[in-house]
Design a protein around this motif. Sequence first.
Motif, PDB file in Angstrom:
ATOM      1  N   ILE A   1       0.840  -1.191   0.000  1.00 35.10           N
ATOM      2  CA  ILE A   1       0.000   0.000   0.000  1.00 35.10           C
ATOM      3  C   ILE A   1       0.881   1.250   0.000  1.00 35.10           C
ATOM      4  N   VAL A   2       0.354   2.318  -0.581  1.00 34.80           N
ATOM      5  CA  VAL A   2       0.966   3.646  -0.519  1.00 34.80           C
ATOM      6  C   VAL A   2      -0.149   4.625  -0.189  1.00 34.80           C
ATOM      7  N   LEU A   3       0.109   5.493   0.783  1.00 34.49           N
ATOM      8  CA  LEU A   3      -0.908   6.431   1.268  1.00 34.49           C
ATOM      9  C   LEU A   3      -0.471   7.867   1.010  1.00 34.49           C
ATOM     10  N   ASP A   4      -1.348   8.660   0.397  1.00 36.39           N
ATOM     11  CA  ASP A   4      -1.168  10.107   0.298  1.00 36.39           C
ATOM     12  C   ASP A   4      -2.428  10.746   0.873  1.00 36.39           C
ATOM     13  N   GLU A   5      -2.425  10.931   2.177  1.00 39.60           N
ATOM     14  CA  GLU A   5      -3.624  11.415   2.849  1.00 39.60           C
ATOM     15  C   GLU A   5      -3.952  12.847   2.463  1.00 39.60           C
ATOM     16  N   ASP A   6      -2.933  13.679   2.217  1.00 38.46           N
ATOM     17  CA  ASP A   6      -3.188  15.062   1.816  1.00 38.46           C
ATOM     18  C   ASP A   6      -3.955  15.128   0.505  1.00 38.46           C
ATOM     19  N   ALA A   7      -3.614  14.211  -0.411  1.00 38.37           N
ATOM     20  CA  ALA A   7      -4.310  14.173  -1.691  1.00 38.37           C
ATOM     21  C   ALA A   7      -5.576  13.325  -1.634  1.00 38.37           C
ATOM     22  N   GLY A   8      -5.769  12.595  -0.527  1.00 38.90           N
ATOM     23  CA  GLY A   8      -7.007  11.858  -0.329  1.00 38.90           C
ATOM     24  C   GLY A   8      -7.067  10.489  -0.959  1.00 38.90           C
ATOM     25  N   TRP A   9      -5.906   9.874  -1.250  1.00 35.91           N
ATOM     26  CA  TRP A   9      -5.957   8.557  -1.886  1.00 35.91           C
ATOM     27  C   TRP A   9      -5.023   7.548  -1.218  1.00 35.91           C
ATOM     28  N   LEU A  10      -5.366   6.297  -1.400  1.00 33.22           N
ATOM     29  CA  LEU A  10      -4.538   5.174  -1.000  1.00 33.22           C
ATOM     30  C   LEU A  10      -4.475   4.206  -2.174  1.00 33.22           C
ATOM     31  N   ALA A  11      -3.278   3.803  -2.557  1.00 36.48           N
ATOM     32  CA  ALA A  11      -3.082   2.838  -3.643  1.00 36.48           C
ATOM     33  C   ALA A  11      -2.704   1.493  -3.044  1.00 36.48           C
ATOM     34  N   TYR A  12      -3.192   0.416  -3.663  1.00 33.01           N
ATOM     35  CA  TYR A  12      -2.790  -0.921  -3.199  1.00 33.01           C
ATOM     36  C   TYR A  12      -2.536  -1.833  -4.395  1.00 33.01           C
ATOM     37  N   GLY A  13      -1.628  -2.799  -4.167  1.00 28.72           N
ATOM     38  CA  GLY A  13      -1.300  -3.799  -5.171  1.00 28.72           C
ATOM     39  C   GLY A  13      -1.507  -5.180  -4.594  1.00 28.72           C
ATOM     40  N   ALA A  14      -2.083  -6.090  -5.386  1.00 26.38           N
ATOM     41  CA  ALA A  14      -2.503  -7.389  -4.882  1.00 26.38           C
ATOM     42  C   ALA A  14      -1.874  -8.536  -5.657  1.00 26.38           C
ATOM     43  N   VAL A  15      -2.020  -9.740  -5.105  1.00 24.93           N
ATOM     44  CA  VAL A  15      -1.407 -10.915  -5.716  1.00 24.93           C
ATOM     45  C   VAL A  15      -2.042 -11.275  -7.044  1.00 24.93           C
ATOM     46  N   ASP A  16      -3.287 -10.847  -7.294  1.00 21.63           N
ATOM     47  CA  ASP A  16      -3.951 -11.156  -8.555  1.00 21.63           C
ATOM     48  C   ASP A  16      -3.627 -10.148  -9.651  1.00 21.63           C
ATOM     49  N   GLY A  17      -2.680  -9.235  -9.382  1.00 20.01           N
ATOM     50  CA  GLY A  17      -2.265  -8.257 -10.376  1.00 20.01           C
ATOM     51  C   GLY A  17      -3.026  -6.952 -10.346  1.00 20.01           C
ATOM     52  N   VAL A  18      -4.016  -6.839  -9.484  1.00 27.31           N
ATOM     53  CA  VAL A  18      -4.798  -5.601  -9.407  1.00 27.31           C
ATOM     54  C   VAL A  18      -3.974  -4.505  -8.740  1.00 27.31           C
ATOM     55  N   THR A  19      -3.950  -3.324  -9.361  1.00 29.72           N
ATOM     56  CA  THR A  19      -3.426  -2.107  -8.748  1.00 29.72           C
ATOM     57  C   THR A  19      -4.557  -1.087  -8.786  1.00 29.72           C
ATOM     58  N   ARG A  20      -5.002  -0.680  -7.627  1.00 27.76           N
ATOM     59  CA  ARG A  20      -6.192   0.169  -7.557  1.00 27.76           C
ATOM     60  C   ARG A  20      -5.923   1.325  -6.601  1.00 27.76           C
ATOM     61  N   VAL A  21      -6.522   2.480  -6.915  1.00 28.22           N
ATOM     62  CA  VAL A  21      -6.432   3.666  -6.060  1.00 28.22           C
ATOM     63  C   VAL A  21      -7.820   3.946  -5.514  1.00 28.22           C
ATOM     64  N   THR A  22      -7.898   4.111  -4.170  1.00 28.42           N
ATOM     65  CA  THR A  22      -9.187   4.319  -3.522  1.00 28.42           C
ATOM     66  C   THR A  22      -9.184   5.622  -2.729  1.00 28.42           C
ATOM     67  N   ASP A  23     -10.367   6.124  -2.466  1.00 32.68           N
ATOM     68  CA  ASP A  23     -10.527   7.279  -1.586  1.00 32.68           C
ATOM     69  C   ASP A  23     -10.178   6.860  -0.164  1.00 32.68           C
ATOM     70  N   VAL A  24      -9.340   7.648   0.504  1.00 30.72           N
ATOM     71  CA  VAL A  24      -8.803   7.245   1.790  1.00 30.72           C
ATOM     72  C   VAL A  24      -9.859   7.256   2.899  1.00 30.72           C
ATOM     73  N   GLU A  25     -10.954   7.953   2.691  1.00 30.04           N
ATOM     74  CA  GLU A  25     -12.003   8.003   3.711  1.00 30.04           C
ATOM     75  C   GLU A  25     -13.144   7.029   3.414  1.00 30.04           C
ATOM     76  N   SER A  26     -13.601   6.991   2.170  1.00 29.04           N
ATOM     77  CA  SER A  26     -14.765   6.170   1.843  1.00 29.04           C
ATOM     78  C   SER A  26     -14.410   4.791   1.327  1.00 29.04           C
ATOM     79  N   GLY A  27     -13.189   4.621   0.814  1.00 22.82           N
ATOM     80  CA  GLY A  27     -12.806   3.368   0.191  1.00 22.82           C
ATOM     81  C   GLY A  27     -13.297   3.231  -1.234  1.00 22.82           C
TER      82      GLY A  27
END
Length: 431
Positions: free
Chosen positions: A193-219
């Motif tokens: 995971i990588v978190l940029d709370e000031d910009a409001g996002w969290l990125a995550y990478g998974a074993v199935d190859g998914v790389t997704r960016v989510t809203d840090v508050e709502s998901g």
Amino acid sequence: MRLAALCLALAPAAPVAAGEFHTLEGHGGPVMDIAVSPNDGRIATASFDNALGLWTDRSPRWLDGHAAAVNTVTFTDNGVISGGDDFDVLVWTAGTPARRDGHEGKVMDIAVAPDGSIAASASWDGSVGLWPLPDGPARFLTGHDAAVNAVAFSADGSRLFSAGADGTIRVWDVATGTERRQLVRHGFGINRIVLDEDAGWLAYGAVDGVTRVTDVESGAAIVDLSLDRRPILALAADPQGTQLAIGDGEGFITVVDTTDWSIRRDFRATERGPIWALAFSPDGTNILAGGLDPKVYSWPIATMDTYQAMASGDESFLRAPETMENGERQFVRKCSICHSLTPGSARRAGPTLYGLFGRPAGSVGDYAYSEALIDTDIVWDDTTIDALFDLGPDHYIPGSKMPMQRITGSDDRSDLIAYLRRATAPEERRE
């Protein structure tokens, strides 16, 4: 003497220029993690060779204290903190480690709170460790249903985000140690995971190859950056918050512009093998990467397509099995990543096997053995090597650094021993 002064004393005369391609060489095994100091640009590396490297420009200072592969390293106010396959967290000050015990599984990631007062560790024992800095009693947060792979603090240090093999990203209250919520429920394990709370996002990478960016508050999903490569093994953001780098099991590095989530570069960074570690230079112009090669590559992002990829295709443990006899194949699969056949242990995770037969265990001068091996009366010969792989190192020499592994077939063990007898003999004794 402070750590910074010790490292500066080792600096070469010519610094590495921004935007220049270069490598950091000296590790004896694959590079598992890279950290860049936000204060002075020094680099720390963690390796399969059980060591940490502290680099000023291209000159290393080696920190030896872990008893197994080192998986993660990050900077603190006074040094670095690391975690490894030995289940330990080590807090380093002026090159001296303080061992923080408590985990019962591999330590895969460490984060330090913005104010430097506490560190968090992610462990395969399913827990998150909270470690006051520089010292103090640890607390352990439990709730994940499987191994924990990654941790990140919020900007004010009051919240901690953790990701695990159970496919969840959880948010914890640091002061109370209670779980606030599950931000993400992904169907496969999350590695990074990588978190940029000031910009409001969290990125995550998974074993199935998914790389997704989510809203840090709502998901809620912001963007999906998946490129049908798996697994995702490394993520990093630049200090300016304008770039996200993704490393995968197929050897690609993807650099994304976070202002519009467009892909800036998609670079085949290895000839073969994964990307395990990524970091940006302080100015964001270079991307540093680690993989199967025993060195770090640093590519200028603007021109990275014009430079060479990691030469990991030459590593012995990647050779095609059909090109080797069975004894050599057993050595390549079980031994070659840790041990050399030539004089000198060369910062490998294990001692050289040169001159192995007739040698007392624990007697190679340039290798730091565990006490368990030093205290044994074993002499290496056909019988003891056969027993080592028949029973497994954990049973034959309890407490040894050697990874748990067995060769169950007696013919395979015999072929390995015959190969080792030839390959490890001093030159004057070879037929």
